[in-house]
Design an enzyme around this catalytic site. Structure first.
Site, mmCIF file in Angstrom:
data_model
loop_
_atom_site.group_PDB
_atom_site.id
_atom_site.type_symbol
_atom_site.label_atom_id
_atom_site.label_comp_id
_atom_site.label_asym_id
_atom_site.label_seq_id
_atom_site.Cartn_x
_atom_site.Cartn_y
_atom_site.Cartn_z
ATOM 1 N N TRP A 143 0.913 -1.283 0.260
ATOM 2 C CA TRP A 143 -0.374 0.245 -0.196
ATOM 3 C C TRP A 143 1.217 1.787 0.304
ATOM 4 O O TRP A 143 0.631 2.292 -1.138
ATOM 5 C CB TRP A 143 -0.943 -0.077 1.021
ATOM 6 C CG TRP A 143 -1.769 -0.963 1.338
ATOM 7 C CD1 TRP A 143 -2.274 -2.318 1.651
ATOM 8 C CD2 TRP A 143 -2.790 -1.633 -0.280
ATOM 9 N NE1 TRP A 143 -3.163 -3.105 1.841
ATOM 10 C CE2 TRP A 143 -4.037 -1.981 0.594
ATOM 11 C CE3 TRP A 143 -3.367 -0.881 -1.117
ATOM 12 C CZ2 TRP A 143 -4.779 -2.802 -0.258
ATOM 13 C CZ3 TRP A 143 -4.944 -1.509 -1.720
ATOM 14 C CH2 TRP A 143 -5.471 -1.848 -1.439
ATOM 15 N N ASP A 155 -2.247 6.337 6.215
ATOM 16 C CA ASP A 155 -3.092 5.355 5.719
ATOM 17 C C ASP A 155 -3.478 4.656 6.592
ATOM 18 O O ASP A 155 -2.469 3.836 7.091
ATOM 19 C CB ASP A 155 -2.431 4.947 4.310
ATOM 20 C CG ASP A 155 -3.575 3.604 3.905
ATOM 21 O OD1 ASP A 155 -4.903 3.832 4.491
ATOM 22 O OD2 ASP A 155 -2.938 3.126 2.880
ATOM 23 N N LYS A 211 -12.687 -1.654 6.281
ATOM 24 C CA LYS A 211 -11.901 -2.447 7.208
ATOM 25 C C LYS A 211 -12.280 -2.551 8.519
ATOM 26 O O LYS A 211 -12.696 -3.728 9.517
ATOM 27 C CB LYS A 211 -10.357 -2.463 7.153
ATOM 28 C CG LYS A 211 -9.985 -2.926 5.732
ATOM 29 C CD LYS A 211 -8.890 -2.725 5.457
ATOM 30 C CE LYS A 211 -8.535 -3.438 4.512
ATOM 31 N NZ LYS A 211 -7.389 -2.866 3.119
HETATM 32 C C1 LIG Z 1 -7.468 -1.852 2.071
HETATM 33 C C2 LIG Z 1 -6.490 -0.697 2.525
HETATM 34 C C3 LIG Z 1 -6.455 -0.069 1.012
HETATM 35 C C4 LIG Z 1 -7.149 -0.221 -0.128
HETATM 36 O O1 LIG Z 1 -7.711 1.169 0.217
HETATM 37 P P1 LIG Z 1 -9.240 1.554 -1.369
HETATM 38 O O2 LIG Z 1 -10.698 1.627 0.096
HETATM 39 O O3 LIG Z 1 -9.761 0.039 -1.283
HETATM 40 O O4 LIG Z 1 -8.541 2.118 -2.445
HETATM 41 C C5 LIG Z 1 -5.233 1.274 1.552
HETATM 42 N N1 LIG Z 1 -4.358 1.390 2.177
HETATM 43 C C6 LIG Z 1 -4.577 0.574 3.551
HETATM 44 C C7 LIG Z 1 -2.841 0.085 4.512
HETATM 45 C C8 LIG Z 1 -4.687 -0.818 3.520
HETATM 46 O O5 LIG Z 1 -5.428 -1.881 4.082
#
Ligand SMILES: *Cc1c(COP(=O)(O)O)cnc(C)c1O
Length: 312
Positions: free
Chosen positions: A54, A124, A148
């Site tokens: 990511w 993030d 999540k």
């Molecule tokens: C799941 C995840 C993403 C993806 O997010 P989207 O909302 O599908 O774009 C990005 N960064 C992290 C750390 C994730 O766990």
């Protein structure tokens, strides 16, 4: 309902008054681009700490916008750990420093956030927001796709310190400017109403559980149950992440052979455990134990792991 979801999130995460909470769309993946578009000015550099797929994606998008550098990377160790503070090349005059707080694929998590010497820290937090208490004031900006720990897909939460809103240039596409959404309380255009409604419901559930500290204790216990099963298996199960970088959200482990892993996953599926296969880029197994997963579910998996090993 819209206001209530924002209010609850502010209370649960203890978000200071000088931060705006935005409800956006496009997932965390759009934030990979929006962050540099809004925060990375001409002649400035943004720094990225690479701890997994990511963060690499975030860096690739930022490279399309402006100048970037890598503060540290653990790629050569197959992202088994989070870098230590001493390893980070940070001067403090970066436009911002970007981290990924939890790495779903490799099963690592920052235990202590880095000191960025005054540069705004951007995180993030898609896969561990609301899983443990943390100090929002350490960050310039936090973003998280909801799906999540927060609710259904379709809404992305951004928490941004007010002074950073001033960096959004006038000429930006209006929907990609943080300033637009902050000014209009995330109601510039039609919001993802149903996703925000459900986010509010999830936040209410967290509040009824006793708040984020209670959820964190629960998560700690859940992770310990599974890591103990790994550590006490005499080497049959091996954790991918180094112990001091272990994630409380994604427990990654391998078995002695690919053959055994296949057998394990098939037997697990038979027993009702779904989604235990590791990400295709690393293989092995991964138990994702987000907030919604119960202690009982982790105990059941532990018992299954012990029984599977005993049969070998
Ligand atoms: C799941 C995840 C993403 C993806 O997010 P989207 O909302 O599908 O774009 C990005 N960064 C992290 C750390 C994730 O766990």
């Amino acid at each position: 309902m819209h206001e209530e979801a924002g209010r609850l999130l502010r209370v649960l995460l203890n978000v200071p008054d000088d931060y705006s909470i935005l409800f956006l769309q496009g997932g965390a993946s759009l934030q990979f681009y929006m962050v540099p578009l809004n925060l990375l000015g001409e002649g400035q550099t943004a720094s990225y700490v690479l701890t997994g797929s990511w963060s690499e994606k975030a860096l690739e998008e930022a490279a399309k916008v402006g100048q970037i550098k890598i503060a540290a990377s653990t790629e050569e160790e197959r992202f088994r750990r989070i870098p230590h503070q001493e390893e980070l090349a940070i001067s403090g005059d970066e436009a911002y420093v970007h981290i990924t707080s939890n790495n779903t694929i490799f099963g690592t998590q920052w235990q202590q956030f880095p000191d960025t010497k005054g540069a705004p820290l951007v995180a993030d937090m898609s896969s561990d927001i609301l899983s443990r208490p943390f100090d929002v004031s350490q960050f310039g900006l936090i973003y998280a796709g909801a799906q999540k720990n927060l609710g259904p897909s379709g809404v992305t939460v951004v928490i941004i310190r007010s002074d950073l809103l001033e960096r959004s240039q006038e000429g930006l596409p209006v929907m990609l400017s943080y300033a637009t959404h902050a000014r209009s309380r995330s109601l510039y255009n039609t919001p993802p109403t149903f996703a925000i409604y459900l986010l509010g419901k999830v936040l209410g559930w967290v509040e009824r559980q006793g708040g984020v500290a209670k959820i964190a204790a629960q998560n700690e216990l859940k992770a310990k149950i599974l890591y103990d099963a790994v550590d006490q298996s005499g080497g049959f199960y091996k954790g991918h992440a180094e112990p001091d970088s272990r994630s409380r959200m994604n427990v990654t482990f391998t078995l002695p052979s690919a053959e055994l892993e296949k057998e394990f996953l098939a037997a697990a599926k038979e027993a009702g455990f779904v989604g235990l296969a590791g990400h295709r880029s690393v293989g092995g197994c991964r138990a994702s134990i987000y907030n919604a997963v119960s202690v009982e579910a982790c105990e059941a998996l532990r018992d299954f792991m012990i029984a599977f090993k005993a049969k070998r």
